[in-house]
Design an enzyme around this catalytic site. Structure first.
Site, PDB file in Angstrom:
ATOM      1  N   HIS A  88       0.850  -1.200   0.000  1.00 26.56           N
ATOM      2  CA  HIS A  88       0.000   0.000   0.000  1.00 26.56           C
ATOM      3  C   HIS A  88       0.883   1.246   0.000  1.00 26.56           C
ATOM      4  O   HIS A  88       1.937   1.283   0.644  1.00 26.56           O
ATOM      5  CB  HIS A  88      -0.929   0.003   1.226  1.00 26.56           C
ATOM      6  CG  HIS A  88      -1.981   1.063   1.133  1.00 26.56           C
ATOM      7  ND1 HIS A  88      -1.737   2.370   1.474  1.00 26.56           N
ATOM      8  CD2 HIS A  88      -3.258   1.013   0.698  1.00 26.56           C
ATOM      9  CE1 HIS A  88      -2.839   3.079   1.265  1.00 26.56           C
ATOM     10  NE2 HIS A  88      -3.777   2.275   0.795  1.00 26.56           N
ATOM     11  N   GLU A 157      -3.656   2.027  -7.469  1.00 25.18           N
ATOM     12  CA  GLU A 157      -4.060   3.150  -6.632  1.00 25.18           C
ATOM     13  C   GLU A 157      -3.079   4.311  -6.827  1.00 25.18           C
ATOM     14  O   GLU A 157      -2.005   4.319  -6.211  1.00 25.18           O
ATOM     15  CB  GLU A 157      -4.034   2.747  -5.159  1.00 25.18           C
ATOM     16  CG  GLU A 157      -4.952   1.609  -4.799  1.00 25.18           C
ATOM     17  CD  GLU A 157      -5.294   1.634  -3.319  1.00 25.18           C
ATOM     18  OE1 GLU A 157      -6.464   1.824  -3.012  1.00 25.18           O
ATOM     19  OE2 GLU A 157      -4.388   1.514  -2.491  1.00 25.18           O
TER      20      GLU A 157
HETATM   21  C1  PEP Z   1      -6.750   3.351   0.133  1.00 20.88           C
HETATM   22  O1  PEP Z   1      -6.145   3.792   1.109  1.00 20.88           O
HETATM   23  O2  PEP Z   1      -6.493   2.214  -0.298  1.00 20.88           O
HETATM   24  C2  PEP Z   1      -7.744   4.215  -0.518  1.00 20.88           C
HETATM   25  C3  PEP Z   1      -8.189   3.855  -1.673  1.00 20.88           C
HETATM   26  O3  PEP Z   1      -8.106   5.340   0.172  1.00 20.88           O
HETATM   27  P1  PEP Z   1      -9.230   6.420  -0.253  1.00 20.88           P
HETATM   28  O4  PEP Z   1     -10.416   5.648  -0.766  1.00 20.88           O
HETATM   29  O5  PEP Z   1      -9.512   7.179   0.969  1.00 20.88           O
HETATM   30  O6  PEP Z   1      -8.636   7.243  -1.345  1.00 20.88           O
END
Ligand code: PEP
Length: 235
Positions: A88, A157
């Protein structure tokens, strides 16, 4: 589809239990057939009898030992946890985990057959440097990772989209997901400021197999709404 909640450093053991209770009854009442994963804070890990799969946000590559502040396999086994989030961006960028450490963790939990949700994504300066540099950066996060691992789920992400309310355009998400699918055929989730108001359109995109949700998943009713979108789209 796979709908995952990363609760980060939020909720207590008691409020997490309430959260999971509500989530499980929603899943049962609505005959949800999607895969629902929840990653609670470490101190809120528990055995889960319902349909929700509980995972660890992190664990050290060890069974037990002298690793102050970490948990290992023994602590996960207590609750039959067989799912883990690795790579992450908050661990990479805030806690300074290197790709080398991440690979070590990946290989350790892979060997044990864990379901691994492996996160990749570029910081803003890499996105602004252009597509080639951005893809090179993301590719470096695949280094040492067995992309053919059968229990692998990848989450794309973008770092600049996490917790900021910003998201790439839908076209951008679809394009990057198409490029990333060429690297691995593992299910590919999108994460980064997904919420009730944009989840449905993200879930309809080609090569998006689900979502990983942070802040917006803290409201169990919002998370349930996103699950119901996935359920509707899968019928
Ligand atoms: C995450 O931390 O994996 C994430 C997607 O956070 P957020 O949805 O708050 O952007």
């Amino acid at each position: 589809m796979i709908i995952a909640a990363n609760l980060k450093t939020n909720l207590t053991r008691k409020t997490t239990l309430d959260y999971l209770g509500e989530l499980n009854s929603f899943i049962q009442k609505n005959h949800i057939s999607q895969e629902v994963l929840v990653f609670p804070a470490m101190s809120s890990l528990n055995s889960c009898d319902g349909d929700v799969i509980l995972g660890a946000q992190n664990a050290y590559a060890t069974k037990n030992g002298a690793f102050t502040g970490e948990i290992g396999l023994e602590q996960l086994e207590e609750f039959s946890i067989k799912t883990i989030l690795i790579g992450h961006s908050e661990r990479r960028h805030i806690l300074g985990e290197t790709q080398e450490e991440i690979v070590k963790k990946f290989n350790y939990y892979k060997k044990l057959g864990f379901k691994i949700v492996y996160c990749v994504g570029e910081p803003l300066e890499k996105r602004e440097a252009g597509k080639e540099e951005m893809m090179q950066y993301i590719s470096s996060q695949y280094k040492g990772i067995d992309t053919m691992y059968e229990n692998l789920i990848i989450a794309y992400e973008p770092v600049w989209a996490i917790g900021t309310g910003l998201t790439p355009t839908l076209v951008d998400i679809e394009n990057i997901h198409t490029d990333l699918k060429a690297k691995s055929s593992a299910p590919l989730l999108y994460g980064g400021s997904v919420k009730v108001t944009n989840a449905k359109e993200v879930l309809t995109l080609k090569n998006v197999d689900g979502i990983l949700v942070g802040s917006a998943a803290l409201y169990v009713e919002h998370f349930c709404t996103m699950i119901s979108y996935a359920q509707d789209l899968s019928q």
